[in-house]
Design a protein around this motif. Sequence first.
Motif, PDB file in Angstrom:
ATOM      1  N   ALA A   1       0.577  -1.131   0.142  1.00  0.00           N
ATOM      2  CA  ALA A   1      -0.133   0.357  -0.211  1.00  0.00           C
ATOM      3  C   ALA A   1       0.616   1.477  -0.092  1.00  0.00           C
ATOM      4  CB  ALA A   1      -0.722   0.324   1.557  1.00  0.00           C
TER       5      ALA A   1
ATOM      6  N   THR B   1       1.816   1.778  -4.458  1.00  0.00           N
ATOM      7  CA  THR B   1       0.459   2.676  -4.648  1.00  0.00           C
ATOM      8  C   THR B   1       1.115   4.009  -5.122  1.00  0.00           C
ATOM      9  OG1 THR B   1      -0.069   3.322  -2.961  1.00  0.00           O
ATOM     10  CG2 THR B   1      -1.045   1.463  -3.226  1.00  0.00           C
TER      11      THR B   1
ATOM     12  N   PHE C   1     -12.092  -6.479  -2.464  1.00  0.00           N
ATOM     13  CA  PHE C   1     -11.235  -5.184  -2.155  1.00  0.00           C
ATOM     14  C   PHE C   1     -10.299  -4.540  -3.789  1.00  0.00           C
ATOM     15  CE2 PHE C   1      -7.445  -2.724  -1.143  1.00  0.00           C
ATOM     16  CZ  PHE C   1      -7.686  -1.724  -0.895  1.00  0.00           C
ATOM     17  N   GLY C   2      -9.502  -6.108  -3.742  1.00  0.00           N
ATOM     18  CA  GLY C   2      -8.443  -6.007  -5.261  1.00  0.00           C
ATOM     19  C   GLY C   2      -9.419  -5.339  -6.352  1.00  0.00           C
TER      20      GLY C   2
ATOM     21  N   TRP D   1     -12.163  -3.652  -7.448  1.00  0.00           N
ATOM     22  CA  TRP D   1     -12.893  -2.839  -6.400  1.00  0.00           C
ATOM     23  C   TRP D   1     -11.314  -1.746  -6.771  1.00  0.00           C
ATOM     24  CZ3 TRP D   1     -10.761   1.269  -2.830  1.00  0.00           C
ATOM     25  CH2 TRP D   1     -11.255   2.443  -3.118  1.00  0.00           C
ATOM     26  N   TRP D   2      -9.875  -2.137  -6.062  1.00  0.00           N
ATOM     27  CA  TRP D   2      -9.042  -1.263  -6.953  1.00  0.00           C
ATOM     28  C   TRP D   2      -8.696  -0.896  -8.035  1.00  0.00           C
ATOM     29  CZ3 TRP D   2      -6.377   2.297  -3.153  1.00  0.00           C
ATOM     30  CH2 TRP D   2      -5.445   2.670  -3.352  1.00  0.00           C
TER      31      TRP D   2
ATOM     32  N   HIS E   1      -7.559   1.736 -10.954  1.00  0.00           N
ATOM     33  CA  HIS E   1      -6.654   2.249 -11.435  1.00  0.00           C
ATOM     34  C   HIS E   1      -6.781   1.346 -12.939  1.00  0.00           C
ATOM     35  CE1 HIS E   1      -6.828   3.331  -7.201  1.00  0.00           C
ATOM     36  NE2 HIS E   1      -5.508   3.929  -7.519  1.00  0.00           N
TER      37      HIS E   1
ATOM     38  N   LEU F   1      -0.971  -3.730  -5.720  1.00  0.00           N
ATOM     39  CA  LEU F   1      -1.931  -3.982  -4.748  1.00  0.00           C
ATOM     40  C   LEU F   1      -3.337  -4.330  -4.503  1.00  0.00           C
ATOM     41  CD1 LEU F   1      -2.591  -2.905  -1.476  1.00  0.00           C
ATOM     42  CD2 LEU F   1      -3.799  -0.564  -2.515  1.00  0.00           C
ATOM     43  N   ALA F   2      -3.760  -4.049  -6.153  1.00  0.00           N
ATOM     44  CA  ALA F   2      -4.954  -5.645  -6.658  1.00  0.00           C
ATOM     45  C   ALA F   2      -4.455  -6.845  -6.818  1.00  0.00           C
ATOM     46  CB  ALA F   2      -5.364  -4.880  -8.079  1.00  0.00           C
TER      47      ALA F   2
ATOM     48  N   THR G   1      -3.761  -8.472  -2.878  1.00  0.00           N
ATOM     49  CA  THR G   1      -5.397  -8.233  -2.588  1.00  0.00           C
ATOM     50  C   THR G   1      -5.737  -9.720  -2.828  1.00  0.00           C
ATOM     51  OG1 THR G   1      -5.477  -6.527  -3.039  1.00  0.00           O
ATOM     52  CG2 THR G   1      -5.620  -6.037  -0.614  1.00  0.00           C
TER      53      THR G   1
END
Length: 388
Positions: free
Chosen positions: A192, A196, A248-249, A251-252, A256, A269-270, A273
């Motif tokens: 994170a 990112t 969450f992955g 969604w991120w 991006h 980050l995706a 996760t």
Amino acid sequence: MSAAATVPAGTPVAPPAATRKPGRDRYLDLLRTIALVRVVIYHVFGWAWLTILFPSMGVMFALAGSLMARSLSRPALGVIRGRIRRLLPPMWVFALVVVPMMFALSWQPVKEDGLWWFVKLAWYVFPVGAPPFPWSSGDRAGLLEDTWAVQAAGPLWYIRAYLWFVLASPLLLRAFRKLPWATLLAPLGLTAVIGTGLVTIPGETGNALSDFAVFGSCWVLGFAHHDGLFKDVPRYLTVSVASIVMGFGLWWASGHLTADGWDLNDIPLAQATWSLGFCVILLQYAPSWQELPGRLARFDRLVTLANNRAVTIYLWHNLLILATIPLIDLLWEIPYVDTHLGSAVEAGYTLLMTLLIWPLLALVIVAVGWVEDVAAKRRPRLWPDGRP
């Protein structure tokens, strides 16, 4: 209520006395085979959705972490030495082929990087850093496109990351057994920060740290699998939390997206996760097969071969994918194909590449795969698919 539920949070996790049956776990072998096939198919077609369907690299690191924890029941120094010995000779053979090709196709690294290049060349011997390669090599009209070196050297990031994890595993395993949750989640926190853009570390150092962070939780998750900790957590809870992490992955990733769309390889980050949640579910339901059951038994020899030659397949597959192109282009030398089937060949080009890559991999397995046996101090075998 299980005994584990009565242990206060933060209590160190003791290493289990015996959590794994002797012999190979065929479920893990099957997952590794699927991961290798998916990697090859991804590099042929470039389909971004494959990184979501089956995050191969996260799975491979999780499986390697589990096996590393199993091995560390022995003295750590000997385990590390054995892992390095089994990893490096296949890479040296690969480098002995690829590096002279780079020089033969007009690579002049001393002019580009100066004498510092000789130090970087050592990463082909012990890849704790990024082995150098030219971004453009040869002629676009030649047998190999001018970016062949970039693509051939692409898989070497995995070798570097794997080596980092092997060297760090004794400390990571000790930390995990004292502070399991903190050790499992720390790589996500690092991702994170550096994955990112919040903190930017330039160059290959940043790339190496990012790879280590992105897949660190998967590696540590392998420790949890080996120690049998999944048995202490209800499946519904594990799957629910893993699904939230995977959600969450995605969604991120949706916020991006890169030029390659949903390719998680470009969204650290995706990737971290989604891979972690995916591996949690795979390992939560791990059946620990001693033999492949039912219809899967028909793939037993293929699974055995893939696991015995995993390093060879991974190192050489990208270069062999490139080698399919001049082979397919030979079809245009046949008059009938050139005049009547040219459009069909163009339309099915990637399919032809997919059909050709497997016999080429078979040839490489026979030609240099035995180096993996020598590195592991086994009798060299040309086709180790489990047959006597």
